[in-house]
Design a protein around this motif. Sequence first.
Motif, short mmCIF file in Angstrom:
data_model
loop_
_atom_site.label_atom_id
_atom_site.label_comp_id
_atom_site.label_asym_id
_atom_site.label_seq_id
_atom_site.Cartn_x
_atom_site.Cartn_y
_atom_site.Cartn_z
N MET A 18 70.98 132.10 84.93
CA MET A 18 71.82 130.90 85.16
C MET A 18 70.91 129.72 85.41
O MET A 18 70.08 129.72 86.32
N ASP A 72 81.44 125.65 82.77
CA ASP A 72 81.83 126.88 82.09
C ASP A 72 81.12 126.99 80.75
O ASP A 72 81.00 125.99 80.02
N PRO A 73 80.64 128.18 80.38
CA PRO A 73 79.91 128.32 79.10
C PRO A 73 80.76 128.00 77.89
O PRO A 73 80.23 127.50 76.88
N ARG A 107 80.62 124.32 77.27
CA ARG A 107 79.34 123.91 76.68
C ARG A 107 79.32 124.16 75.19
O ARG A 107 78.75 123.38 74.43
N ARG A 108 79.95 125.26 74.76
CA ARG A 108 79.93 125.60 73.34
C ARG A 108 80.93 124.76 72.54
O ARG A 108 80.64 124.37 71.42
N CYS A 163 75.02 123.70 87.71
CA CYS A 163 74.82 125.12 87.42
C CYS A 163 75.43 125.43 86.06
O CYS A 163 76.54 124.98 85.75
N LEU A 164 74.70 126.20 85.26
CA LEU A 164 75.14 126.57 83.92
C LEU A 164 75.25 128.09 83.83
O LEU A 164 74.39 128.75 83.25
N PRO A 165 76.29 128.68 84.42
CA PRO A 165 76.43 130.13 84.40
C PRO A 165 76.69 130.64 82.99
O PRO A 165 77.29 129.96 82.16
N ASP A 166 76.24 131.86 82.73
CA ASP A 166 76.42 132.47 81.42
C ASP A 166 77.65 133.37 81.35
O ASP A 166 78.00 133.85 80.27
N GLY A 167 78.30 133.62 82.48
CA GLY A 167 79.46 134.50 82.48
C GLY A 167 80.19 134.46 83.81
O GLY A 167 79.78 133.75 84.73
N GLU A 193 78.10 135.13 87.16
CA GLU A 193 77.25 134.02 87.57
C GLU A 193 78.10 132.84 88.03
O GLU A 193 77.70 132.10 88.94
#
Length: 301
Positions: A1, A26-27, A30-31, A54-58, A61
């Motif tokens: 993260m 939220d990922p 970002r996408r 914070c850039l959590p991947d799921g 995180e």
Amino acid sequence: MAEVATSASSSANSSARSDPLLVVVDPVARRTDGESVRIAKDVLSAGASHTKVCLPDGPEEFARALGRRGSRRPVVVGDDSTLLRAVALLHRQRELAECALSMVPVGPALGLARSLGLPTGAVAAARTVLDGAERRLDLLVDDSDGVVLGTVAIPPLPVPVPGREDPVSGPGGPASFRPWLRTCQSLVRTLASSRPARTALVPGAAGPARLRVEVDGSTLVDLDQPVEGVSVTPGAAGAAVVEVRPLSVGAQASPLTVSGRTVTVSGAHFRYRADAVVCGPVGTRTWVAREGAWGLTLPAT
């Protein structure tokens, strides 16, 4: 993260808010709309005294970042599911009453955010985080400790799903380099479109339901009266608004609408939609309205 800590520039410090922010992106946001995410981060970083991104991947995180917020005010960037996830996490941790959430809506599913009064433009939403005011809102808590911010629908009404690009034939995808594949896909679509249309079925939504609906211990409708649908929505002053639509025979039947604090629905195993999530099947479910149970930063009026 990934985590990024930023501070407002010295020229902006005089107008920056004093409370530090924890911005959890939220990922999916970002996408799907990286540009809106970038704009929101820039506005928040410039307007707050201190911002941690914070850039959590799921989901794990995401939960970990929210749980480690400390004294920072949490700001979630994402769609309705992101807001629901944050509220549910804080509720399970029994920290929802003391925590004011802020949100920058980004993504395809923003119906709940709009209904709550949040602006959906990146700049306006970020400015609301900085200049808005906390508003205490009601919600529903069920007997499995689930939370509902918007509406419970029985049977579960379909939720529109925004169209997604075909991963094969979308712009820049592999099919753009394979003309023969495009031809095959076009033929398949043509053949499919020539077939009779089929109605998409939603689990639990076929035909009338026989349910017992009780509000504060009084029976509103019983099993002998089939209904087309039931909805439960947080109202005001700690009351839920319950609407029952009886099955119409001949002339259209008027819906039954009452308010109460506790709503219990029982009957044959049924499914229901809580906000955008289809749950069940269950034989009985009770929802309790809680007044001012959570706080959301909304535009100041």
